[in-house]
Design a protein around this motif. Structure first.
Motif, PDB file in Angstrom:
ATOM      1  N   ASP A  57       0.879  -1.165   0.000  1.00  0.00           N
ATOM      2  CA  ASP A  57       0.000   0.000   0.000  1.00  0.00           C
ATOM      3  C   ASP A  57       0.919   1.219   0.000  1.00  0.00           C
ATOM      4  N   ILE A  58       0.694   2.107  -0.961  1.00  0.00           N
ATOM      5  CA  ILE A  58       1.604   3.232  -1.181  1.00  0.00           C
ATOM      6  C   ILE A  58       0.792   4.511  -1.333  1.00  0.00           C
ATOM      7  N   ASP A  59       1.235   5.569  -0.669  1.00  0.00           N
ATOM      8  CA  ASP A  59       0.688   6.910  -0.909  1.00  0.00           C
ATOM      9  C   ASP A  59       1.666   7.628  -1.826  1.00  0.00           C
ATOM     10  N   LEU A  60       1.158   8.142  -2.946  1.00  0.00           N
ATOM     11  CA  LEU A  60       1.981   8.805  -3.951  1.00  0.00           C
ATOM     12  C   LEU A  60       1.502  10.250  -4.092  1.00  0.00           C
ATOM     13  N   TYR A  61       2.300  11.192  -3.604  1.00  0.00           N
ATOM     14  CA  TYR A  61       1.932  12.613  -3.589  1.00  0.00           C
ATOM     15  C   TYR A  61       2.476  13.315  -4.832  1.00  0.00           C
ATOM     16  N   ASP A  64       0.889  18.808  -7.921  1.00  0.00           N
ATOM     17  CA  ASP A  64      -0.273  19.680  -8.078  1.00  0.00           C
ATOM     18  C   ASP A  64      -1.265  19.594  -6.928  1.00  0.00           C
ATOM     19  N   GLY A  65      -0.925  18.816  -5.884  1.00  0.00           N
ATOM     20  CA  GLY A  65      -1.819  18.728  -4.728  1.00  0.00           C
ATOM     21  C   GLY A  65      -2.696  17.494  -4.711  1.00  0.00           C
ATOM     22  N   ALA A  66      -2.560  16.626  -5.701  1.00  0.00           N
ATOM     23  CA  ALA A  66      -3.315  15.370  -5.707  1.00  0.00           C
ATOM     24  C   ALA A  66      -2.429  14.264  -5.152  1.00  0.00           C
ATOM     25  N   TYR A  67      -3.065  13.247  -4.581  1.00  0.00           N
ATOM     26  CA  TYR A  67      -2.296  12.067  -4.213  1.00  0.00           C
ATOM     27  C   TYR A  67      -3.127  10.814  -4.388  1.00  0.00           C
ATOM     28  N   PHE A  68      -2.415   9.750  -4.708  1.00  0.00           N
ATOM     29  CA  PHE A  68      -3.017   8.436  -4.856  1.00  0.00           C
ATOM     30  C   PHE A  68      -2.784   7.644  -3.582  1.00  0.00           C
ATOM     31  N   GLU A  69      -3.826   6.983  -3.100  1.00  0.00           N
ATOM     32  CA  GLU A  69      -3.677   5.935  -2.101  1.00  0.00           C
ATOM     33  C   GLU A  69      -3.772   4.645  -2.912  1.00  0.00           C
ATOM     34  N   LEU A  70      -2.655   3.963  -3.050  1.00  0.00           N
ATOM     35  CA  LEU A  70      -2.585   2.755  -3.864  1.00  0.00           C
ATOM     36  C   LEU A  70      -2.639   1.528  -2.958  1.00  0.00           C
ATOM     37  N   TYR A  71      -3.505   0.583  -3.285  1.00  0.00           N
ATOM     38  CA  TYR A  71      -3.651  -0.636  -2.495  1.00  0.00           C
ATOM     39  C   TYR A  71      -3.222  -1.839  -3.330  1.00  0.00           C
ATOM     40  N   SER A  72      -2.438  -2.699  -2.719  1.00  0.00           N
ATOM     41  CA  SER A  72      -1.909  -3.895  -3.382  1.00  0.00           C
ATOM     42  C   SER A  72      -1.192  -3.532  -4.681  1.00  0.00           C
ATOM     43  N   ALA A  73      -0.308  -2.560  -4.586  1.00  0.00           N
ATOM     44  CA  ALA A  73       0.510  -2.159  -5.729  1.00  0.00           C
ATOM     45  C   ALA A  73       1.787  -2.998  -5.749  1.00  0.00           C
ATOM     46  N   THR A  74       2.222  -3.353  -6.933  1.00  0.00           N
ATOM     47  CA  THR A  74       3.512  -4.004  -7.093  1.00  0.00           C
ATOM     48  C   THR A  74       4.394  -3.072  -7.918  1.00  0.00           C
ATOM     49  N   CYS A  75       5.694  -3.181  -7.727  1.00  0.00           N
ATOM     50  CA  CYS A  75       6.646  -2.294  -8.403  1.00  0.00           C
ATOM     51  C   CYS A  75       7.551  -3.123  -9.308  1.00  0.00           C
ATOM     52  N   TRP A 134      -7.497   1.784  -5.624  1.00  0.00           N
ATOM     53  CA  TRP A 134      -6.908   3.078  -5.283  1.00  0.00           C
ATOM     54  C   TRP A 134      -7.982   4.102  -4.987  1.00  0.00           C
ATOM     55  N   LEU A 135      -7.514   5.169  -4.338  1.00  0.00           N
ATOM     56  CA  LEU A 135      -8.288   6.392  -4.137  1.00  0.00           C
ATOM     57  C   LEU A 135      -7.454   7.524  -4.704  1.00  0.00           C
ATOM     58  N   LEU A 136      -8.092   8.559  -5.160  1.00  0.00           N
ATOM     59  CA  LEU A 136      -7.409   9.769  -5.595  1.00  0.00           C
ATOM     60  C   LEU A 136      -7.976  10.902  -4.765  1.00  0.00           C
ATOM     61  N   GLU A 137      -7.113  11.572  -4.022  1.00  0.00           N
ATOM     62  CA  GLU A 137      -7.550  12.647  -3.139  1.00  0.00           C
ATOM     63  C   GLU A 137      -6.637  13.849  -3.302  1.00  0.00           C
ATOM     64  N   GLU A 138      -6.906  14.898  -2.523  1.00  0.00           N
ATOM     65  CA  GLU A 138      -6.070  16.094  -2.531  1.00  0.00           C
ATOM     66  C   GLU A 138      -5.347  16.200  -1.199  1.00  0.00           C
ATOM     67  N   TRP A 139      -4.136  16.768  -1.252  1.00  0.00           N
ATOM     68  CA  TRP A 139      -3.390  17.001  -0.016  1.00  0.00           C
ATOM     69  C   TRP A 139      -3.108  18.491   0.130  1.00  0.00           C
ATOM     70  N   ASP A 140      -3.126  18.935   1.391  1.00  0.00           N
ATOM     71  CA  ASP A 140      -2.776  20.322   1.704  1.00  0.00           C
ATOM     72  C   ASP A 140      -1.394  20.399   2.318  1.00  0.00           C
ATOM     73  N   GLU A 141      -1.046  19.347   3.060  1.00  0.00           N
ATOM     74  CA  GLU A 141       0.224  19.325   3.771  1.00  0.00           C
ATOM     75  C   GLU A 141       0.790  17.914   3.691  1.00  0.00           C
ATOM     76  N   LEU A 142       2.093  17.829   3.406  1.00  0.00           N
ATOM     77  CA  LEU A 142       2.726  16.518   3.343  1.00  0.00           C
ATOM     78  C   LEU A 142       2.828  15.927   4.742  1.00  0.00           C
ATOM     79  N   PRO A 143       2.720  14.607   4.843  1.00  0.00           N
ATOM     80  CA  PRO A 143       2.866  13.978   6.156  1.00  0.00           C
ATOM     81  C   PRO A 143       4.301  14.138   6.657  1.00  0.00           C
TER      82      PRO A 143
END
Length: 145
Positions: A57-61, A64-75, A134-143
């Motif tokens: 599971d990967i968060d990809l920021y 432009d302020g969007a981020y993906f929450e990726l579930y069961s991703a392989t690289c 996956w989900l596609l959301e917006e971020w205001d502040e990086l974790p």
């Protein structure tokens, strides 16, 4: 029934969604976070040793302020190659790619209409990320780490 304010968890890509996601191509990757605990492990209840894990599971920021929450991703370095393995290794490799100016080169779809993100970094290097959900959301502040 899902509430209207809940974000939908996507598992396939239709034409409309593909057009929307394709607009993100070219965005710089600001941060890639790999989660120690994955949703699939929690649902299936099967523990895999961290060094043998190939699905993450990967968060990809994106810049432009969007981020993906990726579930069961392989690289993969190449679609024909073996997947990256090990939580620590994948975390380090994605962080290194982000530091080298990785960008979301392409949004693709596999033969099962599942999302595949293609990142490019360094001198012509690529990372292929097929994703089960996956989900596609917006971020205001990086974790903060």
């Amino acid at each position: 029934m899902a509430r209207q304010d809940e974000m939908p968890l996507y598992t396939t890509v239709d034409d409309e969604l593909y057009n929307e996601l394709s607009q993100l191509a070219g965005q710089k990757i600001i941060l890639a976070e790999v989660w120690e605990d994955s949703l699939s492990t929690a649902l299936e209840g099967e523990e895999v040793a961290a060094e043998e894990q190939v699905s993450f599971d990967i968060d990809l920021y994106l810049a432009d302020g969007a981020y993906f929450e990726l579930y069961s991703a392989t690289c993969y370095d190449d679609p024909e190659a073996d997947p990256w393995q090990g939580l620590e290794s994948v975390t380090e490799r994605l962080a290194a790619a982000a530091k080298q100016g990785a960008v979301l080169q392409e949004v693709a779809v596999d033969e099962d209409d599942q999302l595949v993100l293609v990142l490019s970094y360094g001198k012509g290097r690529q990372i292929y990320l097929p994703v089960a959900a996956w989900l596609l959301e917006e971020w205001d502040e990086l974790p903060s780490n």
